[in-house]
Write an enzyme that holds these catalytic residues in place. Structure first.
Site, PDB file in Angstrom:
ATOM      1  NE  ARG A   1      -5.831   3.729  -0.059  1.00  0.00           N
ATOM      2  CZ  ARG A   1      -5.511   3.867   1.222  1.00  0.00           C
ATOM      3  NH1 ARG A   1      -5.212   2.815   1.949  1.00  0.00           N
ATOM      4  NH2 ARG A   1      -5.542   5.053   1.798  1.00  0.00           N
TER       5      ARG A   1
ATOM      6  CG  ASP B   1      -5.887  -3.996   6.644  1.00  0.00           C
ATOM      7  OD1 ASP B   1      -6.743  -4.506   7.382  1.00  0.00           O
ATOM      8  OD2 ASP B   1      -5.585  -2.786   6.677  1.00  0.00           O
TER       9      ASP B   1
ATOM     10  CD  GLU C   1     -10.833  -0.932   1.231  1.00  0.00           C
ATOM     11  OE1 GLU C   1      -9.928  -1.774   1.204  1.00  0.00           O
ATOM     12  OE2 GLU C   1     -10.784   0.103   1.933  1.00  0.00           O
TER      13      GLU C   1
ATOM     14  CG  HIS D   1      -8.701  -0.040   5.116  1.00  0.00           C
ATOM     15  ND1 HIS D   1      -8.803   0.353   3.809  1.00  0.00           N
ATOM     16  CD2 HIS D   1      -7.675   0.688   5.625  1.00  0.00           C
ATOM     17  CE1 HIS D   1      -7.894   1.277   3.552  1.00  0.00           C
ATOM     18  NE2 HIS D   1      -7.196   1.501   4.642  1.00  0.00           N
TER      19      HIS D   1
HETATM   20  P1  NAI Z   1       4.773   7.050   1.778  1.00  0.00           P
HETATM   21  O1  NAI Z   1       4.348   8.149   0.862  1.00  0.00           O
HETATM   22  O2  NAI Z   1       5.585   7.383   2.975  1.00  0.00           O
HETATM   23  O3  NAI Z   1       5.575   5.938   0.949  1.00  0.00           O
HETATM   24  C1  NAI Z   1       5.169   5.440  -0.292  1.00  0.00           C
HETATM   25  C2  NAI Z   1       6.430   4.941  -0.995  1.00  0.00           C
HETATM   26  O4  NAI Z   1       6.019   4.323  -2.212  1.00  0.00           O
HETATM   27  C3  NAI Z   1       7.406   6.077  -1.352  1.00  0.00           C
HETATM   28  O5  NAI Z   1       8.715   5.739  -0.915  1.00  0.00           O
HETATM   29  C4  NAI Z   1       7.320   6.155  -2.871  1.00  0.00           C
HETATM   30  O6  NAI Z   1       8.533   6.551  -3.478  1.00  0.00           O
HETATM   31  C5  NAI Z   1       6.957   4.719  -3.208  1.00  0.00           C
HETATM   32  N1  NAI Z   1       6.385   4.579  -4.528  1.00  0.00           N
HETATM   33  C6  NAI Z   1       5.650   5.465  -5.250  1.00  0.00           C
HETATM   34  N2  NAI Z   1       5.353   4.939  -6.458  1.00  0.00           N
HETATM   35  C7  NAI Z   1       5.924   3.720  -6.497  1.00  0.00           C
HETATM   36  C8  NAI Z   1       5.990   2.714  -7.480  1.00  0.00           C
HETATM   37  N3  NAI Z   1       5.416   2.876  -8.687  1.00  0.00           N
HETATM   38  N4  NAI Z   1       6.651   1.572  -7.189  1.00  0.00           N
HETATM   39  C9  NAI Z   1       7.251   1.420  -5.983  1.00  0.00           C
HETATM   40  N5  NAI Z   1       7.248   2.354  -5.009  1.00  0.00           N
HETATM   41  C10 NAI Z   1       6.591   3.473  -5.275  1.00  0.00           C
HETATM   42  O7  NAI Z   1       3.427   6.303   2.183  1.00  0.00           O
HETATM   43  P2  NAI Z   1       3.179   5.397   3.457  1.00  0.00           P
HETATM   44  O8  NAI Z   1       2.769   6.247   4.597  1.00  0.00           O
HETATM   45  O9  NAI Z   1       4.327   4.478   3.632  1.00  0.00           O
HETATM   46  O10 NAI Z   1       1.881   4.587   2.999  1.00  0.00           O
HETATM   47  C11 NAI Z   1       1.944   3.658   1.932  1.00  0.00           C
HETATM   48  C12 NAI Z   1       0.527   3.272   1.561  1.00  0.00           C
HETATM   49  O11 NAI Z   1      -0.046   2.543   2.635  1.00  0.00           O
HETATM   50  C13 NAI Z   1      -0.409   4.466   1.355  1.00  0.00           C
HETATM   51  O12 NAI Z   1      -0.346   4.936   0.018  1.00  0.00           O
HETATM   52  C14 NAI Z   1      -1.748   3.888   1.670  1.00  0.00           C
HETATM   53  O13 NAI Z   1      -2.341   3.465   0.467  1.00  0.00           O
HETATM   54  C15 NAI Z   1      -1.448   2.678   2.546  1.00  0.00           C
HETATM   55  N6  NAI Z   1      -1.994   2.799   3.899  1.00  0.00           N
HETATM   56  C16 NAI Z   1      -2.823   1.817   4.366  1.00  0.00           C
HETATM   57  C17 NAI Z   1      -3.325   1.876   5.635  1.00  0.00           C
HETATM   58  C18 NAI Z   1      -4.202   0.802   6.207  1.00  0.00           C
HETATM   59  O14 NAI Z   1      -4.828   1.006   7.260  1.00  0.00           O
HETATM   60  N7  NAI Z   1      -4.295  -0.361   5.578  1.00  0.00           N
HETATM   61  C19 NAI Z   1      -3.042   3.020   6.515  1.00  0.00           C
HETATM   62  C20 NAI Z   1      -2.118   3.968   5.945  1.00  0.00           C
HETATM   63  C21 NAI Z   1      -1.637   3.859   4.672  1.00  0.00           C
END
Ligand code: NAI
Length: 333
Positions: A235, A259, A264, A296
């Protein structure tokens, strides 16, 4: 059951209509985003709204959704920083998302950005088309043997870490919870500042929230290695963009791949090729030869679109038809 979609793109409509054949809901598609100014457009017979990353589902919007009788806010994405979850809970509106439609899609895009930057293939593509076959200016660096820092090792960060291990990189990670499977594969968890200090390449995969807002700022950039590479597919708000621009100007950051971008919502998912862009920050970023911006698109694969439609419609069915609130992973409230 009537579901109103906001911020619809042609590919959303195609995918949801195709996969709705097995659900047979009434779907209506709006191109405008959902926010407090547009919320009053919702039809009276709607039971759910389906929103995407740049819809602003704030408390005020939610209050109106409740008046309209909306029972479910279905995010057709993984991140949910744009929905006031507490306000939804207070209003008795469920919120679901698509937690893991294709973590590999996003992880592979992060790798694609990294490989573009480290081997300058974006420049080579244009150069060869001009019949310029010289190599000067295209010198890259090996990923093999480099130290890669992964911030957030959930679904996407884990997929990214595994790819980097396959490249022969040393992978350091920071997360609130260590992933034992990744540790067994060779990933080392360290405190955030140590990861930032030791890594030559840093990739962000944590959610945007109060703790992670501007995680990359002037102070954290200062402790990174001179000439580091930063990739952000998570993000935009994770990065203080002005501080990153200063770091690029000083060479502290040698490469940046993003990305996602803080501002955005005024730009991404739109064709603005005939417009004057008023955002000087993105214009400055795009002027650097060592910065790669994609709009994105990390999620944007056929496999991901299929999973997004099936999971979203499945959640609507579970919550509103079967009153089954057990799919905890997808249901936020
Ligand atoms: P997820 O929920 O599986 O993993 C997120 C991880 O971040 C978890 O392991 C969590 O413990 C960790 N986390 C939480 N707070 C934290 C902190 N303060 N410091 C370090 N780690 C922390 O989520 P997923 O599916 O891996 O997605 C991650 C991010 O990717 C989403 O939140 C979303 O913003 C972004 N995303 C972007 C996309 C794109 O098209 N560019 C598409 C899908 C997701």
């Amino acid at each position: 059951m009537h579901i109103q979609f906001f911020s619809t793109q042609p590919y959303d409509k195609l995918s949801f209509e195709k996969h709705n054949e097995q659900f047979r809901y009434q779907l209506s598609f709006l191109e405008i985003p959902l926010n407090k100014k547009t919320v009053n457009i919702i039809a009276d017979d709607c039971a759910a709204v389906c929103v995407f990353v740049n819809d602003k589902v704030c408390a005020e919007t939610i209050a109106y959704l409740a008046v309209k009788g909306i029972k479910l806010i279905a995010l057709r994405c993984a991140g949910f920083n744009n929905v006031d979850i507490h306000a939804a809970k207070a209003a008795g509106i469920h919120v679901c998302r698509v937690p893991a439609y294709s973590p590999e899609a996003v992880a592979e895009h992060a790798v694609a950005m990294l490989l573009t930057l480290n081997r300058k293939t974006h420049k080579a593509y244009n150069r060869v088309r001009e019949q310029n076959f010289a190599l000067n200016g295209l010198l890259g660096f090996d990923l093999h043997g480099k130290t890669v820092g992964v911030i957030g090792t959930g679904n996407i960060g884990a997929a990214f870490s595994k790819i980097m291990l396959g490249f022969g990189c040393k992978v350091l990670a920071f997360d609130l919870i260590a992933n034992k499977d990744l540790e067994a594969l060779g990933v080392t968890y360290l405190p955030l500042l140590e990861v930032l200090q030791q890594a030559q390449v840093i990739s962000l995969h944590c959610p945007l929230n109060e703790q992670t807002h501007h995680l990359i700022n002037a102070d954290t950039l200062a402790i990174m290695q001179q000439g580091a590479t930063l990739i952000n597919t998570s993000r935009g708000g994770l990065i203080d963009t002005q501080a990153v621009i200063q770091a690029l100007k000083k060479g502290k950051l040698a490469y940046l791949g993003i990305d996602v971008y803080e501002q955005e919502e005024k730009l991404f998912f739109k064709d603005l090729s005939g417009d004057i862009i008023a955002d000087d920050v993105i214009q400055r970023l795009m002027s650097f030869p060592n910065v790669l911006v994609t709009a994105h698109q990390a999620f944007f694969t056929q496999e991901a679109l299929t999973q997004i439609a099936l999971t979203t419609l499945g959640s609507v069915q579970s919550v509103l038809e079967k009153h089954n609130l057990t799919p905890r992973a997808a249901l936020l409230v």
